[in-house]
Enzyme design. Structure first.
Site, PDB file in Angstrom:
ATOM      1  N   SER A 132      51.259 -11.692  -1.914  1.00  0.00           N
ATOM      2  CA  SER A 132      50.680 -13.036  -1.797  1.00  0.00           C
ATOM      3  C   SER A 132      51.791 -13.975  -1.387  1.00  0.00           C
ATOM      4  O   SER A 132      52.976 -13.673  -1.576  1.00  0.00           O
ATOM      5  CB  SER A 132      50.137 -13.460  -3.166  1.00  0.00           C
ATOM      6  OG  SER A 132      49.872 -14.838  -3.198  1.00  0.00           O
ATOM      7  N   TYR A 166      50.377 -14.805 -12.496  1.00  0.00           N
ATOM      8  CA  TYR A 166      50.111 -14.157 -11.203  1.00  0.00           C
ATOM      9  C   TYR A 166      51.411 -13.985 -10.421  1.00  0.00           C
ATOM     10  O   TYR A 166      51.702 -12.901  -9.902  1.00  0.00           O
ATOM     11  CB  TYR A 166      49.118 -15.024 -10.423  1.00  0.00           C
ATOM     12  CG  TYR A 166      48.639 -14.454  -9.112  1.00  0.00           C
ATOM     13  CD1 TYR A 166      47.791 -13.355  -9.071  1.00  0.00           C
ATOM     14  CD2 TYR A 166      49.012 -15.039  -7.900  1.00  0.00           C
ATOM     15  CE1 TYR A 166      47.323 -12.845  -7.860  1.00  0.00           C
ATOM     16  CE2 TYR A 166      48.551 -14.543  -6.689  1.00  0.00           C
ATOM     17  CZ  TYR A 166      47.705 -13.435  -6.675  1.00  0.00           C
ATOM     18  OH  TYR A 166      47.253 -12.948  -5.464  1.00  0.00           O
TER      19      TYR A 166
HETATM   20  N1  LIG Z   1      42.025 -14.390  -1.958  1.00  0.00           N
HETATM   21  C1  LIG Z   1      43.215 -14.913  -1.818  1.00  0.00           C
HETATM   22  O1  LIG Z   1      43.359 -16.108  -1.553  1.00  0.00           O
HETATM   23  C2  LIG Z   1      44.430 -14.048  -1.957  1.00  0.00           C
HETATM   24  C3  LIG Z   1      45.644 -14.594  -1.613  1.00  0.00           C
HETATM   25  C4  LIG Z   1      46.791 -13.823  -1.738  1.00  0.00           C
HETATM   26  C5  LIG Z   1      46.713 -12.535  -2.183  1.00  0.00           C
HETATM   27  N2  LIG Z   1      45.507 -12.012  -2.555  1.00  0.00           N
HETATM   28  C6  LIG Z   1      45.500 -10.622  -3.017  1.00  0.00           C
HETATM   29  O2  LIG Z   1      44.585  -9.873  -2.251  1.00  0.00           O
HETATM   30  C7  LIG Z   1      44.138  -8.753  -2.998  1.00  0.00           C
HETATM   31  C8  LIG Z   1      42.636  -8.652  -2.899  1.00  0.00           C
HETATM   32  O3  LIG Z   1      42.063  -9.767  -3.557  1.00  0.00           O
HETATM   33  P1  LIG Z   1      40.781 -10.537  -2.993  1.00  0.00           P
HETATM   34  O4  LIG Z   1      41.193 -11.918  -2.730  1.00  0.00           O
HETATM   35  O5  LIG Z   1      40.107  -9.753  -1.965  1.00  0.00           O
HETATM   36  O6  LIG Z   1      39.912 -10.640  -4.348  1.00  0.00           O
HETATM   37  P2  LIG Z   1      38.685  -9.793  -4.845  1.00  0.00           P
HETATM   38  O7  LIG Z   1      37.524 -10.043  -3.941  1.00  0.00           O
HETATM   39  O8  LIG Z   1      38.519 -10.112  -6.284  1.00  0.00           O
HETATM   40  O9  LIG Z   1      39.188  -8.295  -4.643  1.00  0.00           O
HETATM   41  C9  LIG Z   1      39.980  -7.643  -5.576  1.00  0.00           C
HETATM   42  C10 LIG Z   1      39.410  -6.276  -5.789  1.00  0.00           C
HETATM   43  O10 LIG Z   1      40.196  -5.569  -6.727  1.00  0.00           O
HETATM   44  C11 LIG Z   1      39.307  -4.949  -7.647  1.00  0.00           C
HETATM   45  N3  LIG Z   1      39.950  -4.669  -8.921  1.00  0.00           N
HETATM   46  C12 LIG Z   1      40.211  -5.506  -9.952  1.00  0.00           C
HETATM   47  N4  LIG Z   1      40.797  -4.840 -10.938  1.00  0.00           N
HETATM   48  C13 LIG Z   1      40.920  -3.556 -10.538  1.00  0.00           C
HETATM   49  C14 LIG Z   1      41.419  -2.366 -11.125  1.00  0.00           C
HETATM   50  N5  LIG Z   1      41.917  -2.361 -12.370  1.00  0.00           N
HETATM   51  N6  LIG Z   1      41.380  -1.232 -10.411  1.00  0.00           N
HETATM   52  C15 LIG Z   1      40.877  -1.216  -9.158  1.00  0.00           C
HETATM   53  N7  LIG Z   1      40.342  -2.276  -8.562  1.00  0.00           N
HETATM   54  C16 LIG Z   1      40.377  -3.437  -9.237  1.00  0.00           C
HETATM   55  C17 LIG Z   1      38.175  -5.912  -7.781  1.00  0.00           C
HETATM   56  O11 LIG Z   1      37.031  -5.278  -8.304  1.00  0.00           O
HETATM   57  P3  LIG Z   1      35.841  -6.175  -8.933  1.00  0.00           P
HETATM   58  O12 LIG Z   1      35.339  -7.042  -7.811  1.00  0.00           O
HETATM   59  O13 LIG Z   1      34.856  -5.172  -9.339  1.00  0.00           O
HETATM   60  O14 LIG Z   1      36.447  -6.946 -10.039  1.00  0.00           O
HETATM   61  C18 LIG Z   1      37.988  -6.357  -6.360  1.00  0.00           C
HETATM   62  O15 LIG Z   1      37.186  -5.481  -5.658  1.00  0.00           O
HETATM   63  C19 LIG Z   1      44.643  -8.970  -4.417  1.00  0.00           C
HETATM   64  O16 LIG Z   1      45.788  -8.163  -4.624  1.00  0.00           O
HETATM   65  C20 LIG Z   1      45.016 -10.427  -4.444  1.00  0.00           C
HETATM   66  O17 LIG Z   1      46.022 -10.713  -5.377  1.00  0.00           O
HETATM   67  C21 LIG Z   1      44.359 -12.741  -2.443  1.00  0.00           C
END
Ligand SMILES: NC(=O)c1ccc[n+]([C@@H]2O[C@H](COP(=O)([O-])OP(=O)(O)OC[C@H]3O[C@@H](n4cnc5c(N)ncnc54)[C@H](OP(=O)(O)O)[C@@H]3O)[C@@H](O)[C@H]2O)c1
Length: 380
Positions: A232, A245
């Protein structure tokens, strides 16, 4: 005006010897800090008014010196495209992506499948029949297989790796890619955050990444493949109220760097993708989730913290977080393109920065200028 380290060294009233033994003259005071601060703030403000289009800034760590502030460049920095040189047909290559129930992971699974990869989509809630899983399964493709995968559970991880291994045409040739995408997020000042919360977030974001990587490396090494870790922008620069985080994503960055150094002689390439704010496009936060975190946090606060800060202060912080969560880009394609490049380019970048102008500039200033300057511009 406060005076701190770095550029804030505003000349002490030192004296210098003068020829002829005349009385020493006081040295002229340097006023670098006010000038630098003013200049940077002036340069950055107009950028805040630019339309909120998301651009993808990428580059090998030391090549990414774009000219966002330079008037000499006729090509906007955002127009930089990824090198087209790609590895030989992806068709036979297997990739495992974690966290595919929603967000980046879900889109990635579909996109990599459309590119011809054999995709293993790790889903936390496959056993619960989550909507994301159903949609991926509905493609009914031999090249897109959802698997039950909680990255915190060693049994799940071992089973997932075994599923991949046994599906490979020739396991001795290994698996091409691992994308460590699964993650959770939370917020709260240090004094508001319980130790359990710190551990819970680290268990998924950091230890989940380490666990997955260690289990997949024997297969990835055989293929001289790729590890792509989703960190991130908050893995590069910290932010108030985001310590639970930030520390996990800083950890992912450190882990990725160490792994990259170690894997280099073995032909495995390791990249980090550092998305900016895409909250509006994924399920990382929702208003309900923020409220649930806030309620739990307040209930668990030690009495002394609750009394010293008070409910008004606490509520203000929560509403700030709610505002942040209503922001962000809704188009995740810069992130998807970055991961795809990291998996397919013959020379993938070390770091990818899919984020908008504001966050890119902020990250450059926070990571390259002395804290005394960047703190004044963005934090205080
Ligand atoms: N969105 C942003 O602005 C942003 C910015 C920077 C970095 N990121 C990073 O991008 C990555 C993806 O996040 P996202 O934004 O796409 O959010 P998201 O839609 O919540 O996706 C995260 C995924 O990880 C799954 N997950 C949570 N706990 C888990 C576990 N213990 N084992 C396996 N899977 C698990 C979630 O499942 P459930 O949906 O079933 O909970 C979800 O499918 C993350 O690493 C996040 O930190 C996101």
């Amino acid at each position: 005006m406060r005076r701190r380290g770095g550029l804030a060294q505003v000349g002490h009233p030192e004296t210098r010897a003068t020829p002829g033994g005349r009385k020493p003259e006081p040295r002229r005071r340097l006023t670098i800090l006010p000038v630098a601060t003013m200049l940077t703030a002036r340069l950055s403000r107009p950028l805040l008014q630019l339309p909120g289009k998301t651009w993808s800034f990428s580059g090998r760590e030391n090549e990414m010196r774009h000219t966002l502030l330079s008037s000499t460049s006729s090509v906007p920095v955002a127009c930089r495209t990824y090198a087209a040189d790609t590895v030989s047909p992806v068709g036979s290559k297997a990739v495992l992506v974690t966290g595919c129930d929603s967000g980046f992971g879900f889109s990635l699974a579909k996109h990599l499948h459309s590119k011809g990869f054999l995709v293993f989509a790790g889903c936390l809630l496959k056993d619960k029949g989550d909507d994301g899983v159903k949609e991926l399964d509905s493609l009914k493709s031999d090249r897109l297989r959802t698997i039950q995968l909680n990255v915190c559970k060693s049994e799940d991880v071992e089973k997932a790796v075994e599923t991949v291994r046994s599906s490979l045409q020739d396991p001795e040739k290994g698996m091409w890619g691992l994308v460590n995408n699964a993650g959770i997020s939370t917020f709260g000042e240090v004094e508001f955050t319980s130790m359990d919360t710190y551990k819970e977030v680290a268990e998924v974001n950091l230890w989940g990444t380490v666990r997955m990587t260690k289990s997949c490396l024997p297969l990835i090494r055989r293929a001289k493949g790729r590890v792509v870790n989703i960190s991130s922008m908050l893995g590069r620069m910290a932010n108030p109220a985001r310590s639970p985080y930030c520390i996990t994503k800083f950890g992912v960055e450190a882990f990725s760097d160490c792994l990259r150094y170690e894997m280099h002689p073995l032909g495995v390439k390791v990249s980090v993708v550092e998305p900016g704010n895409y909250i509006a496009a994924t399920s990382l936060y929702s208003p309900e989730r923020i409220q649930a975190i806030a309620n739990r946090m307040w209930d668990e606060l030690p009495e002394v913290v609750r009394r010293d800060y008070g409910r008004k202060y606490f509520d203000e912080k929560i509403s700030k977080m709610e505002n942040y969560c209503n922001s962000g880009s809704t188009d995740t394609s810069p992130v998807i393109d970055a991961v795809t490049h990291a998996l397919t380019a013959t020379t993938p970048y070390t770091r990818y920065h899919p984020m908008d102008y504001y966050w890119w500039l902020r990250m450059q200033i926070m990571t390259h200028l002395p804290g005394a300057v960047s703190d004044r511009i963005y934090i205080h």
